[in-house]
Design a protein around this motif. Structure first.
Motif, PDB file in Angstrom:
ATOM      1  N   ASP A  36     -32.169 -19.086  30.790  1.00 32.06           N
ATOM      2  CA  ASP A  36     -31.497 -18.798  29.526  1.00 32.06           C
ATOM      3  C   ASP A  36     -30.366 -17.795  29.732  1.00 32.06           C
ATOM      4  N   ASN A  37     -30.580 -16.830  30.597  1.00 33.58           N
ATOM      5  CA  ASN A  37     -29.542 -15.830  30.882  1.00 33.58           C
ATOM      6  C   ASN A  37     -28.393 -16.416  31.699  1.00 33.58           C
ATOM      7  N   ALA A  38     -28.680 -17.486  32.464  1.00 29.55           N
ATOM      8  CA  ALA A  38     -27.647 -18.025  33.356  1.00 29.55           C
ATOM      9  C   ALA A  38     -26.792 -19.091  32.700  1.00 29.55           C
ATOM     10  N   LEU A  39     -27.278 -19.716  31.642  1.00 28.83           N
ATOM     11  CA  LEU A  39     -26.620 -20.897  31.093  1.00 28.83           C
ATOM     12  C   LEU A  39     -26.094 -20.670  29.677  1.00 28.83           C
ATOM     13  N   GLY A  40     -24.929 -21.246  29.406  1.00 22.89           N
ATOM     14  CA  GLY A  40     -24.378 -21.219  28.073  1.00 22.89           C
ATOM     15  C   GLY A  40     -24.882 -22.377  27.237  1.00 22.89           C
ATOM     16  N   PRO A  41     -24.210 -22.662  26.112  1.00 21.79           N
ATOM     17  CA  PRO A  41     -24.622 -23.783  25.244  1.00 21.79           C
ATOM     18  C   PRO A  41     -24.520 -25.113  25.979  1.00 21.79           C
TER      19      PRO A  41
END
Length: 698
Positions: free
Chosen positions: A351-356
């Motif tokens: 979740d911290n590494a990826l955007g929408p």
């Protein structure tokens, strides 16, 4: 001593003392172990998951008992009794060591106390040992405020007074006479159960206004005029009275006056292993803090994400892929016993590494290159759970678990193979109740190394160096009418200070969606080397599996190096695994050929609790006669496995095992394989994940 992991005893004692999960006013243990008064049992059961270690002394007997409560209606006890005024055997064999007796007891509760009806239990002592203290009983208990009253009828040793005609005689006159025991036979002598004259017993347990004091009084069903080994004792009174002092929740100190003039002292350490949650994981890394991450999958430094997954989620990543709006992490969980905790940590890292644009996070569990289960978490619902916007039960509806299946996926990252894994450890093994000494022990330093050529092919070795032991006293070789596949244990332990128990090459392969295979060769255990293979069919979502292994092995030299002796055998088994769907009870039935060339079957029944503690028992019967098998008649035992996670301030998947088997014999001996496919595919059992889903947010 059985060729399974034996060095868990010290950890077991530590876990018992460390836990505080025990209810006040819990039932107390008897001199024989198990819930009871002094010499007699009651109908009561301990709490589900309870374990107790009891030592008691009442002249001329010293008793050491381990009591387990795997089910609310089942109590199991194993016991060593030292008879201080009788020698173990000839002085040339055992010197001045006192006689030792080994036995197993079982008690079953038939129904539970209600407003008008009492608890009612039936039980048997010494059901598979020498029979010296064998006896059966039926007993009921009823509580009246702080008083708990019990009344029962005993047969055999429990009803040694024998002043009442057996009421079962109305069924058949064969119940009038109790056949003599065959000392040392170790048989389940069904023709002796509930036979012979009987006696009443009973008593009262009083919980005083002080939690730390319990008073107990009983009428003993035994008059000690027919003690084993002609060791009759004088009984001045059939009334035994005494007190139990409880300085804390995990310790009972007992003192009683028994037989009218003999003092009994007892010590019990007890805890509820099923309720134990372990210490706070102060040495675990903190969960990743949430941060904005506008990066698309193409812009992410996936090597850095893989490091974060290893350091924080415990996953040794093999690959990371993408399938539409889903990102899939494949790898092996190395740190967290609770799989839900690893999945939750992985979801935070992603979740911290990826955007929408990414809506699902999936973790595919692997073990030694075998994919077992894929767990998918909805990203939005997981964020809502962390923000306390939805409940755990609502979040559960958005979690999917499936069998891993090959699909078209975009490869984002492939990790290099982790070649070397190594560790050092101290191990402890023991042999209890033998003629050389009551306790033979060894503390050794071990070096373990695994070298992976590929994810599915590796080499393992274990080097063991003796540090402290008293095996210089170990001089007894048990007699045997079979090939000495296990009774040469003394020579394997004492012949060399530095040994090589394991030197093995292993390969695994996924043969189908639900079919797994494994092959291995080398020094497979301390006593045998050779080649073998295993296949396992374990359909996803089912509570059963079936597997088969076959091995050609040769007996190793006593120094546990690369030498061999002349004996060789083909051995193998077909095993069915059945999860009963009741309290996580697992039944495993194996049939095949054993190391001594005998053919037969092994029944293993165990119960695993939510926190991973497992209690179980096994028995093996082969085509070898009781006379040829020797003392014990057939192989049987009880075991207890406790995750180290319940004892340490850092998460771990390791566990300690305590196995109690009365005797080392050659019949019914299985090859002690280092790996099994059922264990390697343990993530296919979804109970660990589902029962501990709350840990996904930790």
């Amino acid at each position: 001593m059985r060729l399974r992991q034996r060095h868990g005893c010290l950890w077991l004692a530590g876990g018992l003392l460390a836990s505080v999960a025990h209810a006040d006013n819990a039932p107390t243990q008897s001199d024989f172990g198990g819930v009871g008064l002094w010499q007699t049992p009651t109908a009561r059961m301990a709490e589900e998951g309870e374990a107790a270690l009891t030592a008691s002394h009442v002249e001329p007997y010293d008793r050491y008992n381990v009591s387990l409560q795997p089910l609310p209606w089942l109590e199991a006890i194993f016991r060593y009794t030292a008879v201080s005024n009788r020698l173990y055997g000839p002085e040339a064999l055992s010197g001045g060591q006192s006689y030792k007796d080994k036995s197993i007891d079982v008690k079953l509760r038939l129904w539970t106390e209600s407003r008008y009806l009492p608890d009612l239990s039936i039980g048997a002592r010494d059901i598979g040992g020498t029979g010296l203290f064998a006896g059966e009983y039926v007993v009921m208990s009823k509580r009246f405020g702080p008083f708990d009253a019990s009344l029962g009828m005993g047969w055999g040793y429990v009803g040694g007074r024998g002043d009442i005609k057996n009421p079962l005689s109305i069924i058949s006159h064969t119940f009038d006479v109790r056949p003599a025991s065959h000392e040392g036979a170790g048989k389940f002598s069904g023709n002796r159960y509930f036979r012979g004259p009987t006696a009443l017993f009973g008593g009262i347990d009083y919980q005083t206004p002080w939690d730390w004091l319990v008073l107990k009084a009983e009428y003993d069903g035994n008059d000690y005029r027919h003690e084993p080994q002609h060791n009759n004792q004088q009984q001045r009174s059939p009334i035994n009275v005494g007190a139990v002092f409880r300085p804390n929740r995990n310790m009972d100190l007992s003192v009683a006056l028994e037989r009218g003039d003999t003092v009994m002292f007892g010590l019990t350490l007890h805890t509820n292993l099923a309720q134990n949650t372990g210490p706070a994981k102060l040495l675990d890394p903190a969960p990743p803090k949430r941060s904005a991450a506008p990066a698309s999958p193409e812009q992410v430094d996936w090597a850095e994400v893989a490091r974060a997954l290893r350091d924080n989620a415990g996953i040794q990543v093999s690959s990371i892929t993408r399938r539409g709006s889903e990102v899939i992490v494949k790898g092996e969980q190395e740190d967290y016993f609770y799989s839900a905790k690893g999945v939750g940590r992985a979801a935070r890292v992603l979740d911290n590494a990826l955007g929408p644009g990414v809506d699902w996070f999936t973790v595919v569990a692997q073990q030694e290159g075998l994919a077992t289960t894929e767990t998918s978490v909805n990203r939005q619902r997981f964020a809502q759970l962390l923000d306390h916007d939805i409940t755990l039960s609502e979040f559960r509806q958005s979690v999917e678990q499936n069998a891993p299946t090959p699909r078209h996926e975009e490869l984002l990252y492939r990790a290099p193979v982790k070649r070397v894994e190594q560790s050092f450890a101290l191990t402890y093994q023991q042999n209890l109740g033998g003629p050389d000494a009551f306790l033979l022990y060894q503390i050794a330093a071990t070096y373990n190394i695994d070298f992976h050529f590929t994810r599915n092919l590796w080499w393992s070795a274990v080097v063991s160096a003796d540090l402290i032991d008293n095996y210089d006293k170990f001089k007894y070789d048990a007699p045997s009418d079979l090939p000495r596949v296990r009774t040469d244990v003394r020579k394997y332990i004492t012949s060399s200070t530095v040994t090589l128990p394991i030197f093995q090459f292993t390969g695994t392969r996924q043969l189908g969606q639900d079919l797994y295979g494994m092959a291995y060769a080398g020094m497979l255990e301390s006593m045998f080397g050779g080649v073998g293979g295993e296949v396992l069919y374990r359909p996803f979502g089912e509570r059963w599996a079936i597997g088969s292994n076959i091995n050609w092995v040769k007996q190793r030299g006593y120094d546990q190096d690369f030498s061999f002796r002349s004996y060789k055998v083909v051995t193998g088994h077909v095993t069915g695994y059945f999860d009963l769907g009741y309290k996580d009870v697992l039944v495993a039935i194996s049939a095949g050929r054993y190391l001594a060339g005998d053919w037969g079957a092994t029944l293993d029944v165990s119960r695993e609790f939510r926190n991973g503690v497992r209690m179980g028992a096994y028995a093996t019967k082969t085509n070898v006669s009781a006379e040829q098998f020797g003392e014990g008649s057939f192989d049987k035992g009880i075991y207890l496995s406790i995750p180290f996670d319940l004892m340490l301030p850092r998460s771990t998947r390791a566990s300690a095992s305590f196995v109690w088997d009365p005797l080392i014999r050659d019949g019914g001996a299985m090859l002690s394989r280092r790996y099994s496919l059922y264990s390697l595919t343990s993530d296919r059992d979804l109970d660990n994940f589902n029962s501990n889903l709350d840990k996904i947010a930790e």
